[in-house]
Motif scaffolding. Structure first.
Motif, short mmCIF file in Angstrom:
data_model
loop_
_atom_site.label_atom_id
_atom_site.label_comp_id
_atom_site.label_asym_id
_atom_site.label_seq_id
_atom_site.Cartn_x
_atom_site.Cartn_y
_atom_site.Cartn_z
N ASP A 1 49.45 38.24 45.38
CA ASP A 1 47.93 38.62 45.08
C ASP A 1 47.47 37.84 44.53
O ASP A 1 46.49 39.01 43.93
CB ASP A 1 47.96 39.68 45.96
N PHE A 2 46.98 36.33 44.14
CA PHE A 2 46.61 35.72 43.09
C PHE A 2 45.54 35.77 43.38
O PHE A 2 44.25 36.04 42.41
CB PHE A 2 47.00 34.22 43.08
N GLU A 3 44.53 35.51 44.73
CA GLU A 3 42.98 35.85 44.46
C GLU A 3 43.10 37.09 44.27
O GLU A 3 42.05 37.22 43.91
CB GLU A 3 42.62 35.09 46.16
N GLY A 4 43.36 38.78 44.75
CA GLY A 4 43.03 39.84 44.57
C GLY A 4 43.30 40.17 43.17
O GLY A 4 42.65 40.93 42.79
N ALA A 5 44.13 39.63 42.44
CA ALA A 5 44.19 39.51 41.04
C ALA A 5 42.88 39.34 40.35
O ALA A 5 42.64 39.47 39.21
CB ALA A 5 45.57 39.23 40.65
N SER B 1 41.10 36.70 29.85
CA SER B 1 41.37 35.60 29.68
C SER B 1 42.38 35.70 30.82
O SER B 1 43.00 34.37 31.24
CB SER B 1 42.21 36.02 27.96
N ALA B 2 43.15 36.93 30.97
CA ALA B 2 43.72 36.72 32.55
C ALA B 2 43.32 36.45 33.62
O ALA B 2 43.52 35.46 34.12
CB ALA B 2 44.16 37.86 33.14
N ALA B 3 41.16 36.46 33.67
CA ALA B 3 40.70 35.47 34.62
C ALA B 3 40.73 34.03 34.42
O ALA B 3 40.41 33.12 35.47
CB ALA B 3 39.08 36.45 34.74
N GLU C 1 42.14 31.39 37.01
CA GLU C 1 41.11 30.43 37.52
C GLU C 1 41.87 28.81 38.18
O GLU C 1 41.32 28.46 38.33
CB GLU C 1 40.21 30.68 36.73
N PHE C 2 42.46 28.74 36.19
CA PHE C 2 42.19 27.31 36.26
C PHE C 2 43.65 27.19 36.97
O PHE C 2 43.46 25.99 37.82
CB PHE C 2 43.08 27.11 35.01
N ALA D 1 40.04 38.01 41.26
CA ALA D 1 38.77 39.41 42.07
C ALA D 1 38.81 41.05 40.90
O ALA D 1 37.74 40.96 40.17
CB ALA D 1 39.08 39.90 42.98
N ASP D 2 40.22 41.50 40.80
CA ASP D 2 40.43 42.51 39.76
C ASP D 2 39.62 42.17 38.50
O ASP D 2 38.74 42.71 37.68
CB ASP D 2 41.09 43.32 39.97
N TYR D 3 40.14 41.20 37.54
CA TYR D 3 40.54 40.25 36.72
C TYR D 3 38.72 40.52 36.24
O TYR D 3 38.04 40.79 35.26
CB TYR D 3 41.10 39.58 35.89
N ARG D 4 37.95 39.32 37.48
CA ARG D 4 36.65 39.35 37.16
C ARG D 4 35.66 40.20 37.23
O ARG D 4 34.32 40.33 36.12
CB ARG D 4 36.32 38.22 37.90
#
Length: 305
Positions: A187-191, A210-212, A216-217, A193-196
């Motif tokens: 769930d990359f989009e969910g991850a 860094s994770a965000a 994003e890239f 959103a959480d990191y952001r």
């Protein structure tokens, strides 16, 4: 800034380098004596040139006894040339209350990375081995004097001979654990959103930021048509930036960076700013000491100035 910057890697690197070569004569002269007392900081010791090899002794060890201001600068940086003489003059007048450690970020990129330096000049105040305050850009002599005075006032009697308090063992942040679980589950989009959310709530949370950035890239690059590398029009800034993403995702960082530097050379205004900003974002995905990152930074400086 306390606790926001991890300087451990710099200490370990300095240890390794000192095993390969003896310290330069000047570094030996300015190093704190074995008994832990800070050396006198008159005209001869108020300003110190520091490298990755001498960072531990000249900054971290010294900061246990004396406030250290780290000046991150570069030869090509015009604002640095305005700020550095002011800092050096104030250091000479400080009568040992603090010392100025000058660090060339081009020659010592890992130090700039450790401080998360987004722009220079950047000045970081170090006490007891940890950053306690910082500012970017040029400031007047009066502003800097007031800033340093406030730091010294807050430190009070902490520095002379003080021992750092024992750190509490770090606990896993449940928010970071939840984000990592989503990432591992696809769930990359969910991850993302959480990191952001974590990074926005805690601007100093380097791990979340860094994770965000990395997510994003990857998500942005995967959304581009790989054919954009061949079809992007030279004057189409968006297409050229997309082509750079595709090249970087396919493990061609030099080609990706050159694409954007080419855009910087032929654009102006908002387009140029957008290209420069994207390139700096891509740099953050790598160790700043990577040869291709160092080379690209120099090309960018040439293109800009």
């Amino acid at each position: 800034m306390s606790g926001a910057v991890d300087l451990t890697a710099l200490k370990e690197r300095a240890d390794a380098q000192r095993q390969q070569a003896q310290r330069p004569a000047q570094a030996t002269r300015t190093a704190p004596p074995a008994d832990g007392a800070a050396p006198p900081s008159g005209d001869g010791g108020a300003v110190i040139d520091v490298t990755e090899a001498t960072f531990e002794t000249e900054v971290l060890a010294r900061s246990q006894q004396q406030l250290v201001l780290v000046d991150l600068w570069a030869e090509w940086c015009e604002p640095c040339k305005q700020l550095s003489p002011v800092l050096e003059r104030l250091a000479g007048q400080a009568q040992g209350s603090w010392v100025l450690a000058k660090i060339d970020v081009d020659a010592n990129p890992r130090i700039a990375q450790a401080f998360r330096a987004q722009s220079i000049p950047m000045v970081v105040a170090i006490a007891q081995g940890q950053p306690v305050a910082a500012f970017n850009g040029v400031r007047s002599e009066a502003e800097i004097s007031q800033w340093v005075g406030e730091i010294l006032s807050q430190l009070g009697d902490v520095l002379p001979g003080a021992e750092p308090a024992d750190a509490e063992p770090e606990q896993d942040d449940p928010r970071m654990v939840a984000a990592e679980d989503k990432l591992n589950g696809g769930d990359f989009e969910g991850a993302l959103a959480d990191y952001r959310a974590i990074a926005e709530a805690e601007p100093n949370n380097v791990e979340a930021a860094s994770a965000a950035r990395n997510l994003e890239f990857v998500l942005r690059a995967q959304a581009h048509d790989p054919a954009i590398v061949d079809t992007a029009a030279p004057a189409d800034v968006d297409a050229q930036l997309a082509a750079a993403d595709v090249l970087l995702l396919s493990q061609q960082p030099e080609a990706a960076f050159d694409r954007i530097i080419g855009v910087v050379k032929v654009t102006a205004g908002d387009d140029r700013t957008r290209a420069r900003t994207r390139l700096l974002e891509l740099f953050e995905l790598f160790d700043p000491a990577e040869p291709f990152v160092v080379a690209a930074r120099r090309k960018l400086a040439t293109a800009l100035y």
